[in-house]
Design an enzyme around this catalytic site. Structure first.
Site, PDB file in Angstrom:
ATOM      1  CG  ASP A 183      -4.256  -2.246   0.963  1.00 21.63           C
ATOM      2  OD1 ASP A 183      -3.325  -2.886   1.480  1.00 21.63           O
ATOM      3  OD2 ASP A 183      -4.403  -1.014   1.103  1.00 21.63           O
ATOM      4  CB  SER A 207      -0.964  -0.039   1.191  1.00 20.00           C
ATOM      5  OG  SER A 207      -1.981   0.912   1.058  1.00 20.00           O
TER       6      SER A 207
END
Length: 305
Positions: free
Chosen positions: A186, A38
């Site tokens: 993610d 991320s």
């Protein structure tokens, strides 16, 4: 000394990791392999491209993170609009703005695809395939989907890693062998802090983990509907399991940066809050390196030659 660096996901809190990184660079460490999830993937990609911690500080201090939340017509419909977009697009925001911003920064250093990395630093990006239920380490695992290294955009790979479920829409790609479209989100869904990634039998240099830790004060997630419940589950997964996992040998290779009570999705972060996070990272790294030695690192890992 060469070292590997692994950066935890943390959304807008990533500037705290840059503060810790700046201290490590001043200690003389240079990066052989970098990885991240991320926001950590954003930092790792820019380091691999050749940016220094000082340059990242300037870039992140000047960037308005609200720019990443591209307005769309769904936002003009109170309450129903965002839910409708999640239903149709599987995310409140597209993620295009983040990808374009990162692509421009990488292009300034001559980087567009993974094949453009010709220097000393190797990049790995963590993402999650929620269609096939598997962790992805990019770019290598995308080869299994039928892609070549020179076809894989670094900015797109990082966008995959940073697609917070329900917040940013997933990236959809086709898996050639399975002949199906896969949704990539993610990396924190499966591994928000992949400090294990570069482990080997006899380390030639240290691996440093850069992570964010919340205060000991318990945070209360308000749950008033199915969406807030889903987000609470996700943020609990990101922040709780990694805080418990950093123990034993990982403590000697992990710089734990206090996150100052800031949440992953606080995109309205002001300059003062950014400065606080950056200084928090600096202080954490200075304390970490005060007594750190490579010899002790090897002893704790039980890998002394």
């Amino acid at each position: 000394m060469w070292a590997d660096a692994v950066f935890e996901g943390g959304g807008v809190k990533g500037i705290g990791l840059v503060g810790a990184l700046s201290v490590a660079e001043k200690k003389g460490f240079r990066w052989k392999r970098v990885a991240g999830t991320s926001a950590g993937a954003v930092i790792a990609s820019l380091i691999a491209a050749g940016y220094t911690a000082d340059e990242l500080y300037q870039i992140l201090m000047e960037k308005n993170f609200l720019d990443f939340l591209s307005p769309n017509w769904f936002n003009q419909i109170p309450y129903i609009g965002p839910l409708l977009r999640i239903w149709l697009k599987k995310g409140m925001y597209s993620g295009d703005a983040l990808e374009k911003w990162l692509a421009s920064l990488l292009k300034a250093k001559g980087i567009e695809t993974f094949s453009d990395f010709q220097g000393d630093t190797e990049l790995h990006v963590i993402a999650s395939d929620i269609t096939l239920s598997q962790l992805l380490v990019l770019p290598d695992d995308l080869i299994n989907y039928g892609y070549k290294k020179e076809e894989i955009s670094v900015a797109r790979a990082v966008r995959m890693s940073a697609s917070i479920p329900y917040f940013f829409q997933p990236v959809k790609i086709r898996h050639q062998s399975h002949r199906t479209h896969c949704y990539i989100v993610d990396g924190g869904v499966l591994s928000n802090f992949p400090v294990w990634l570069f482990d080997q039998e006899e380390p030639r240099w240290p691996t440093f983990g850069f992570c964010l830790v919340s205060s000991s004060e318990k945070k209360i997630n308000r749950i008033d509907g199915p969406f807030s419940m889903l987000m609470s589950i996700f943020f609990t997964m990101l922040e709780a399991h990694d805080n418990r996992a950093i123990q034993g040998q990982d403590q000697l290779r992990t710089i734990m940066v206090p996150s100052m009570g800031i949440k992953i999705t606080d995109f309205s972060l002001n300059r003062e809050q950014k400065e606080q996070l950056f200084r928090s990272g600096q202080k954490a790294a200075e304390a970490f390196f005060r007594d750190w030695t490579f010899e002790q690192y090897l002893q704790v890992r039980g890998k002394r030659n």
